[in-house]
Design an enzyme around this catalytic site. Structure first.
Site, short mmCIF file in Angstrom:
data_model
loop_
_atom_site.label_atom_id
_atom_site.label_comp_id
_atom_site.label_asym_id
_atom_site.label_seq_id
_atom_site.Cartn_x
_atom_site.Cartn_y
_atom_site.Cartn_z
N GLU A 86 0.83 -1.21 0.00
CA GLU A 86 0.00 0.00 0.00
C GLU A 86 0.86 1.25 0.00
OE1 GLU A 86 -3.43 2.19 2.68
OE2 GLU A 86 -2.95 0.11 3.09
N HIS A 110 10.25 8.57 -18.30
CA HIS A 110 9.81 7.39 -17.56
C HIS A 110 9.75 6.19 -18.51
CE1 HIS A 110 7.77 9.97 -14.22
NE2 HIS A 110 9.09 9.97 -14.16
N GLU A 115 7.34 4.30 -19.36
CA GLU A 115 6.20 4.34 -20.28
C GLU A 115 6.52 5.20 -21.51
OE1 GLU A 115 4.36 4.29 -16.05
OE2 GLU A 115 6.10 5.14 -17.03
N CYS A 138 2.33 8.08 -14.10
CA CYS A 138 2.13 9.42 -13.55
C CYS A 138 1.19 10.18 -14.49
CB CYS A 138 3.47 10.14 -13.41
SG CYS A 138 4.23 10.54 -15.01
N CYS A 182 2.65 10.81 -18.10
CA CYS A 182 2.69 9.58 -18.91
C CYS A 182 1.28 9.14 -19.30
CB CYS A 182 3.40 8.46 -18.15
SG CYS A 182 5.19 8.68 -18.02
#
Length: 221
Positions: A59, A95, A97, A125, A128
């Site tokens: 988490e 990043h 991605e 994010c 992205c």
């Protein structure tokens, strides 16, 4: 809120004993950190130590400040075939991605239809996510399914809007089930040479965390 501190995995965080395999992981890690800045690391299989830390569906993602992206590209039509590999960003300007969209996707564009599946340590994010939405709207023959271990900054309204926008653009966003982690382990993680492939060992809270994130994603979308 998800804590995103800049720290590297320790033995304790990985739940790994100090043994030869751990030493091997450390050697590989040192090599990676010697790379020049803004480097995107690519390959076919990632070290097990990285998988066990970065893909864990906790988490609170303390220390997990990189993105690991494993991909399967299935081309249909004249250039039919399947490509697999992984990307990780080394504190890079781009990043993982973005790196896929900029470097891998253009090499597959000859096909009339592409089915792309990503297995990513955490969801994209905002920047992205916006780029993914634009790419899908531009490329009608591209189908993208993103399987994520964790949701990144999911409490932020801007992030929620970006995820909804991705869905509207045709992206299928899913939370990785225990079976998906096992698939990544078998297909994208290095196995020690000379050993039989080790079977995937699920961590204690893998199912509960999957359900937690699945509920959150359902609420957002």
């Amino acid at each position: 809120k998800m804590a995103e501190k800049q720290e590297e995995p320790s033995n304790a965080q990985n739940g790994e004993p100090d043994n030869a395999e751990e030493g091997e992981g450390k050697k590989k890690k040192v090599k990676r950190e010697d790379l020049p800045p803004f480097e995107i690391v690519t390959g076919e299989r990632l070290p097990a130590i990285f998988f066990k830390f970065q893909f864990r569906n906790v988490e609170y993602s303390s220390g997990r400040n990189k993105t690991f992206l494993c991909y399967v590209v299935e081309s249909q039509g004249k250039e039919a075939g399947t490509r697999k590999g992984y990307l990780e960003d080394e504190h890079a300007a781009a990043h993982a991605e973005m790196a896929f969209l900029n470097t891998i996707l253009p090499t597959c564009q000859a096909s009339a239809r592409l089915d792309v599946t990503w297995y990513v340590s955490s969801s994209p994010c905002v920047t992205c996510a916006e780029r993914i939405s634009e790419t899908l709207r531009r490329n009608k023959g591209l189908r993208l399914t993103i399987m994520v271990g964790r949701l990144f900054m999911w409490e932020e309204p801007e992030m929620q809007a970006a995820l909804r926008n991705m869905k509207e653009a045709g992206c299928k966003l899913r939370i990785m089930k225990p079976q998906d982690f096992e698939y990544v382990w078998k297909n994208f993680v290095e196995q020690e040479e000379g050993e039989e492939a080790k079977s995937f060992v699920p961590w204690e809270d893998i199912q509960e965390n999957f359900q937690y994130y699945e509920e959150k994603l359902a609420e957002i979308l």
